[in-house]
Write a protein that holds these residues in place. Sequence first.
Motif, PDB file in Angstrom:
ATOM      1  N   PHE A 138       0.833  -1.198   0.000  1.00 17.51           N
ATOM      2  CA  PHE A 138       0.000   0.000   0.000  1.00 17.51           C
ATOM      3  C   PHE A 138       0.874   1.257   0.000  1.00 17.51           C
ATOM      4  CE2 PHE A 138      -2.197   3.391   2.300  1.00 17.51           C
ATOM      5  CZ  PHE A 138      -3.334   3.542   1.520  1.00 17.51           C
ATOM      6  N   VAL A 139       1.840   1.293   0.896  1.00 19.83           N
ATOM      7  CA  VAL A 139       2.732   2.454   0.993  1.00 19.83           C
ATOM      8  C   VAL A 139       3.473   2.669  -0.328  1.00 19.83           C
ATOM      9  CG1 VAL A 139       4.838   3.323   2.110  1.00 19.83           C
ATOM     10  CG2 VAL A 139       2.965   2.415   3.498  1.00 19.83           C
ATOM     11  N   ALA A 152     -11.147  11.862  -1.405  1.00 17.53           N
ATOM     12  CA  ALA A 152     -10.193  10.756  -1.570  1.00 17.53           C
ATOM     13  C   ALA A 152     -10.842   9.377  -1.579  1.00 17.53           C
ATOM     14  CB  ALA A 152      -9.158  10.813  -0.444  1.00 17.53           C
ATOM     15  N   LEU A 153     -12.121   9.279  -1.321  1.00 15.65           N
ATOM     16  CA  LEU A 153     -12.743   7.959  -1.184  1.00 15.65           C
ATOM     17  C   LEU A 153     -12.594   7.106  -2.445  1.00 15.65           C
ATOM     18  CD1 LEU A 153     -15.955   8.778   0.881  1.00 15.65           C
ATOM     19  CD2 LEU A 153     -13.805   7.772   1.676  1.00 15.65           C
ATOM     20  N   GLY A 154     -12.792   7.696  -3.605  1.00 19.10           N
ATOM     21  CA  GLY A 154     -12.644   6.938  -4.850  1.00 19.10           C
ATOM     22  C   GLY A 154     -11.230   6.416  -5.027  1.00 19.10           C
ATOM     23  N   LEU A 162      -7.272   1.767  -4.549  1.00 18.49           N
ATOM     24  CA  LEU A 162      -6.115   1.178  -3.869  1.00 18.49           C
ATOM     25  C   LEU A 162      -6.488  -0.098  -3.114  1.00 18.49           C
ATOM     26  CD1 LEU A 162      -4.510   4.469  -2.538  1.00 18.49           C
ATOM     27  CD2 LEU A 162      -3.521   2.928  -4.256  1.00 18.49           C
ATOM     28  N   GLY A 163      -7.749  -0.527  -3.239  1.00 20.72           N
ATOM     29  CA  GLY A 163      -8.195  -1.774  -2.621  1.00 20.72           C
ATOM     30  C   GLY A 163      -8.665  -1.644  -1.189  1.00 20.72           C
ATOM     31  N   LEU A 174     -10.110   4.262   8.025  1.00 24.26           N
ATOM     32  CA  LEU A 174      -9.446   5.281   8.839  1.00 24.26           C
ATOM     33  C   LEU A 174      -7.924   5.155   8.871  1.00 24.26           C
ATOM     34  CD1 LEU A 174     -11.993   5.536  11.787  1.00 24.26           C
ATOM     35  CD2 LEU A 174     -11.618   7.199   9.954  1.00 24.26           C
ATOM     36  N   PRO A 175      -7.368   3.993   9.186  1.00 21.32           N
ATOM     37  CA  PRO A 175      -5.899   3.920   9.216  1.00 21.32           C
ATOM     38  C   PRO A 175      -5.263   4.066   7.831  1.00 21.32           C
ATOM     39  CG  PRO A 175      -6.844   1.772   9.737  1.00 21.32           C
ATOM     40  CD  PRO A 175      -7.975   2.740   9.674  1.00 21.32           C
ATOM     41  N   PHE A 176      -5.883   3.490   6.811  1.00 17.05           N
ATOM     42  CA  PHE A 176      -5.317   3.619   5.466  1.00 17.05           C
ATOM     43  C   PHE A 176      -5.407   5.064   4.987  1.00 17.05           C
ATOM     44  CE2 PHE A 176      -5.706  -1.019   5.349  1.00 17.05           C
ATOM     45  CZ  PHE A 176      -4.543  -1.373   4.681  1.00 17.05           C
TER      46      PHE A 176
END
Length: 185
Positions: A16-17, A46-48, A53-54, A64-66
């Motif tokens: 992810f990073v 940013a939701l889309g 990004l899965g 929240l954390p992502f």
Amino acid sequence: MTQPHTPPHDERERQFVARVLEKCKKDAGFAARLRRADNPDTEYYALGDLCTLGINIEDDSERLPFALIAASLSRDADNMHADGTTKIGTALRQCLPDEEAEHSPRLRRLLACESMKETCQILCPMLSLIRSKGIYLNHAALLHDIRSMRYGKDAWQKTKRRWVSDFYRKDDASEKDGETRQGEA
């Protein structure tokens, strides 16, 4: 028909990073939208992108954390070539003068968090402070740590104890001073 391969949790965070950093470097609009992901009033921008990004945006324990980590990475993606190496406890220690570090209210406040939402809210300004001091944080490890909360209270307490241990490990903090901005390599 075979099931798609889901990477182990540590690997998922690293991937992810890496994807966020790569996409932010190529697409300024993407980076601009992700910078809004950690604010509840603007996260809809940013939701889309989080979906692409899965990330399951319907699940707070995932979104929240992502979103927090994506926003943090997007703010410094131009200066980073890879994820940093400094753990959150060590990074907080490096941000504080010695007299404040002994009984850090920031660390105590972070340790008092009892929910993932609260943890992400408290970490947001801390990540800005860490970034302002030129410290390259290990975002994948922090993401993994925050997500450990979903495994229950024991896992969350173990994570908090590791943060305290990293914070107070003076030898580690002084040695890692040289690793500040390590992600630039």
